[in-house]
Write an enzyme that holds these catalytic residues in place. Structure first.
Site, PDB file in Angstrom:
ATOM      1  N   GLU A  91      -9.284 -10.132  -7.671  1.00 13.52           N
ATOM      2  CA  GLU A  91      -8.307  -9.054  -7.499  1.00 13.52           C
ATOM      3  C   GLU A  91      -7.166  -9.143  -8.527  1.00 13.52           C
ATOM      4  OE1 GLU A  91      -7.442  -9.325  -3.289  1.00 13.52           O
ATOM      5  OE2 GLU A  91      -9.457  -8.635  -2.766  1.00 13.52           O
ATOM      6  N   HIS A 141      -1.887  -5.371   1.551  1.00 10.20           N
ATOM      7  CA  HIS A 141      -3.176  -6.032   1.374  1.00 10.20           C
ATOM      8  C   HIS A 141      -2.936  -7.481   0.979  1.00 10.20           C
ATOM      9  CE1 HIS A 141      -7.194  -6.890  -0.268  1.00 10.20           C
ATOM     10  NE2 HIS A 141      -6.542  -7.475  -1.261  1.00 10.20           N
ATOM     11  N   LYS A 171       0.831  -1.202   0.000  1.00 12.61           N
ATOM     12  CA  LYS A 171       0.000   0.000   0.000  1.00 12.61           C
ATOM     13  C   LYS A 171       0.869   1.258   0.000  1.00 12.61           C
ATOM     14  CE  LYS A 171      -3.917  -2.138   2.431  1.00 12.61           C
ATOM     15  NZ  LYS A 171      -4.787  -2.009   3.622  1.00 12.61           N
ATOM     16  N   ASN A 195      -1.731  -0.063   7.189  1.00  8.52           N
ATOM     17  CA  ASN A 195      -1.231  -1.362   7.658  1.00  8.52           C
ATOM     18  C   ASN A 195      -0.357  -2.078   6.623  1.00  8.52           C
ATOM     19  OD1 ASN A 195      -3.229  -1.995   5.898  1.00  8.52           O
ATOM     20  ND2 ASN A 195      -4.487  -3.186   7.325  1.00  8.52           N
ATOM     21  N   TYR A 225     -12.362  -1.818  -3.453  1.00 11.52           N
ATOM     22  CA  TYR A 225     -12.787  -2.066  -2.074  1.00 11.52           C
ATOM     23  C   TYR A 225     -14.301  -1.960  -1.914  1.00 11.52           C
ATOM     24  CZ  TYR A 225      -8.118  -2.215   0.085  1.00 11.52           C
ATOM     25  OH  TYR A 225      -6.850  -2.580   0.495  1.00 11.52           O
TER      26      TYR A 225
HETATM   27  P1  IDP Z   1      -7.863  -6.789   5.559  1.00  7.72           P
HETATM   28  O1  IDP Z   1      -7.039  -5.826   4.763  1.00  7.72           O
HETATM   29  O2  IDP Z   1      -7.088  -7.369   6.699  1.00  7.72           O
HETATM   30  O3  IDP Z   1      -8.528  -7.844   4.709  1.00  7.72           O
HETATM   31  P2  IDP Z   1     -10.472  -5.526   5.705  1.00  7.72           P
HETATM   32  O4  IDP Z   1     -11.461  -5.696   6.829  1.00  7.72           O
HETATM   33  O5  IDP Z   1     -10.784  -6.160   4.409  1.00  7.72           O
HETATM   34  O6  IDP Z   1      -9.036  -5.939   6.263  1.00  7.72           O
HETATM   35  O7  IDP Z   1     -10.316  -3.943   5.484  1.00  7.72           O
HETATM   36  C1  IDP Z   1      -9.669  -3.416   4.350  1.00  7.72           C
HETATM   37  C2  IDP Z   1      -8.724  -2.316   4.794  1.00  7.72           C
HETATM   38  O8  IDP Z   1      -9.485  -1.254   5.370  1.00  7.72           O
HETATM   39  C3  IDP Z   1      -7.747  -2.695   5.899  1.00  7.72           C
HETATM   40  O9  IDP Z   1      -6.592  -3.364   5.416  1.00  7.72           O
HETATM   41  C4  IDP Z   1      -7.424  -1.365   6.501  1.00  7.72           C
HETATM   42  O10 IDP Z   1      -6.500  -0.636   5.682  1.00  7.72           O
HETATM   43  C5  IDP Z   1      -8.770  -0.667   6.465  1.00  7.72           C
HETATM   44  N1  IDP Z   1      -9.543  -0.934   7.715  1.00  7.72           N
HETATM   45  C6  IDP Z   1     -10.149  -2.060   8.079  1.00  7.72           C
HETATM   46  N2  IDP Z   1     -10.767  -1.961   9.255  1.00  7.72           N
HETATM   47  C7  IDP Z   1     -10.579  -0.702   9.678  1.00  7.72           C
HETATM   48  C8  IDP Z   1     -10.987   0.032  10.839  1.00  7.72           C
HETATM   49  O11 IDP Z   1     -11.665  -0.496  11.729  1.00  7.72           O
HETATM   50  N3  IDP Z   1     -10.581   1.319  10.909  1.00  7.72           N
HETATM   51  C9  IDP Z   1      -9.848   1.900   9.950  1.00  7.72           C
HETATM   52  N4  IDP Z   1      -9.440   1.252   8.828  1.00  7.72           N
HETATM   53  C10 IDP Z   1      -9.788  -0.042   8.693  1.00  7.72           C
HETATM   54 MG    MG Z   2      -9.960  -7.658   3.146  1.00  8.59          MG
END
Ligand code: IDP
Ligand code: MG
Length: 374
Positions: free
Chosen positions: A217, A206, A99, A203, A137
């Site tokens: 994807e 992805h 990212k 984070n 997304y």
């Molecule tokens: P993942 O990337 O671990 O699959 P997802 O729930 O699919 O997590 O969420 C997509 C992305 O959205 C996450 O990687 C993160 O960057 C962001 N995200 C997810 N949950 C939160 C949250 O509770 N607060 C802020 N950002 C979030």
């Molecule tokens: Mg996800």
């Protein structure tokens, strides 16, 4: 892998002299890593069972391109049921993204990916528009964090990666760790998000959460939609990580070294260069450098990673200095800190190509980021 096992593939080779596609049965023996080939049309032994330099079991999968004695072969199909059943589980694909928040750590992240035995099949640095990011997304569109997520994804370039490996989808998710980087630091301290992530949104990377998502994807980024690359094509120079270095998993550390030298990477793309294009790219060396033919063979022997290198001033000079003398033996002796000294093996497998003349930089950058990426 049971070491006695024999794997069979259908491989094709485009013969530029005869202008036709030749089909072979390619057999690979796990025990001694030898290879044998039959010409299917002429029903003749083509290659007696022997070791083929650089050919490894893990490079043989559907769609892969391997080099057998200077011939670039495409693996078109499994050759028998045994191979199909054995390799299907091993050849799972997943999608990964470095990212925008971690683009400066791409070398370290690629290093982790290669250490864990993932094979990178496609890689491209690109920048999504807000609309494209929303599409990608779409499942999260109603979530409260969607706005923050969109800001992150569109704030700068990212690297999209198609990767292969055994149990790749789950393996990559495990390596990523929990979504929230703080939780990752508590529960999975060696995970990528623990090491490189900042918080729950920023984070680092992805990863697809299922096989279905992986297919969607991969298709999103590497299917019919072509995203423009991020090359500036101005004031930059070309760095090319050669196939031997990509295949031996050292692209990550090379990129880390480039970035920590103060140079920037403004575009990145993995290419399979065929022999004709490799010959064209190296044309200026023809008849000038004794190694020309071997250079062409090396460049077309597997995936290479093209980098557009940018520096505040004189990217060309700085990058050449960082690469060091073309012969790694000489480099080890004269300039042991250079990339060729650290990662090169010999004059042909010297880890990287860098543009010779300042005047040719943009031509060479354009060859990879304009001509081959069209
Ligand atoms: P993942 O990337 O671990 O699959 P997802 O729930 O699919 O997590 O969420 C997509 C992305 O959205 C996450 O990687 C993160 O960057 C962001 N995200 C997810 N949950 C939160 C949250 O509770 N607060 C802020 N950002 C979030
Ligand atoms: Mg996800």
């Amino acid at each position: 892998m049971d070491l006695e096992e024999r794997y069979a593939f259908l491989a094709e080779y485009y013969d530029p002299n005869a202008c036709l596609i030749r089909k072979y049965q390619l057999l690979f023996y796990g025990k001694d890593e030898t290879c044998e080939m039959y010409d299917i049309k002429n029903k003749k032994l083509f290659l007696r069972r022997s070791k083929v330099p650089g050919l490894r079991m893990k490079d043989l999968f559907l769609g892969s391109i391997v080099s057998v004695h200077s011939r670039q072969l495409t693996i078109k199909d499994f050759g028998d049921e045994f191979t199909r059943r054995k390799l299907r589980a091993k050849t799972e694909k997943t999608f990964a993204m470095i990212k925008p928040d971690c683009i400066g750590k791409m070398g370290e992240i690629l290093e982790v990916i290669c250490q864990e035995d993932f094979i990178i099949c496609s890689a491209k640095m690109l920048r999504l528009t807000r609309k494209q990011a929303e599409q990608f997304y779409i499942e999260h569109i109603d979530k409260p964090f969607f706005g923050n997520l969109m800001n992150l994804i569109t704030e700068g370039p990212m690297v999209a990666l198609e990767m292969k490996g055994e149990d790749a989808v789950r393996g990559w998710r495990r390596l990523l760790g929990p979504t929230d980087s703080a939780q990752a630091r508590r529960d999975a301290p060696y995970s990528i998000r623990a090491k490189f992530g900042a918080n729950v949104t920023r984070n680092a990377c992805h990863g697809s959460d299922s096989l279905e998502s992986a297919n969607r994807e991969i298709d999103f980024f590497f299917g019919s939609t072509k995203y423009p690359n991020t090359a500036k094509l101005q004031g930059t120079t070309l760095g090319l990580i050669k196939p031997h270095a990509v295949l031996s998993g050292i692209a990550g550390p090379i990129i880390t070294d480039i970035l920590s030298s103060g140079l920037n990477i403004t575009a990145l793309q993995l290419h399979y260069v065929d022999r004709a294009n490799a010959a064209e790219f190296y044309e200026v060396y023809k008849g000038v450098v004794a190694e020309y033919t071997d250079m062409v063979t090396q460049l077309s022997s597997g995936p290479c990673i093209a980098l557009e290198i940018h520096g505040d001033q004189d990217a060309h000079g700085k990058f050449r200095k960082l690469c060091g003398p073309a012969d790694p033996e000489l480099a080890k002796y004269l300039r042991p800190d250079t990339l060729r000294a650290k990662y090169g093996k010999d004059k042909i497998e010297n880890a990287l190509h860098c543009t010779d003349l300042a005047d040719d930089c943009i031509l060479e950058v354009e060859y990879f980021f304009k001509i081959l990426d069209s």
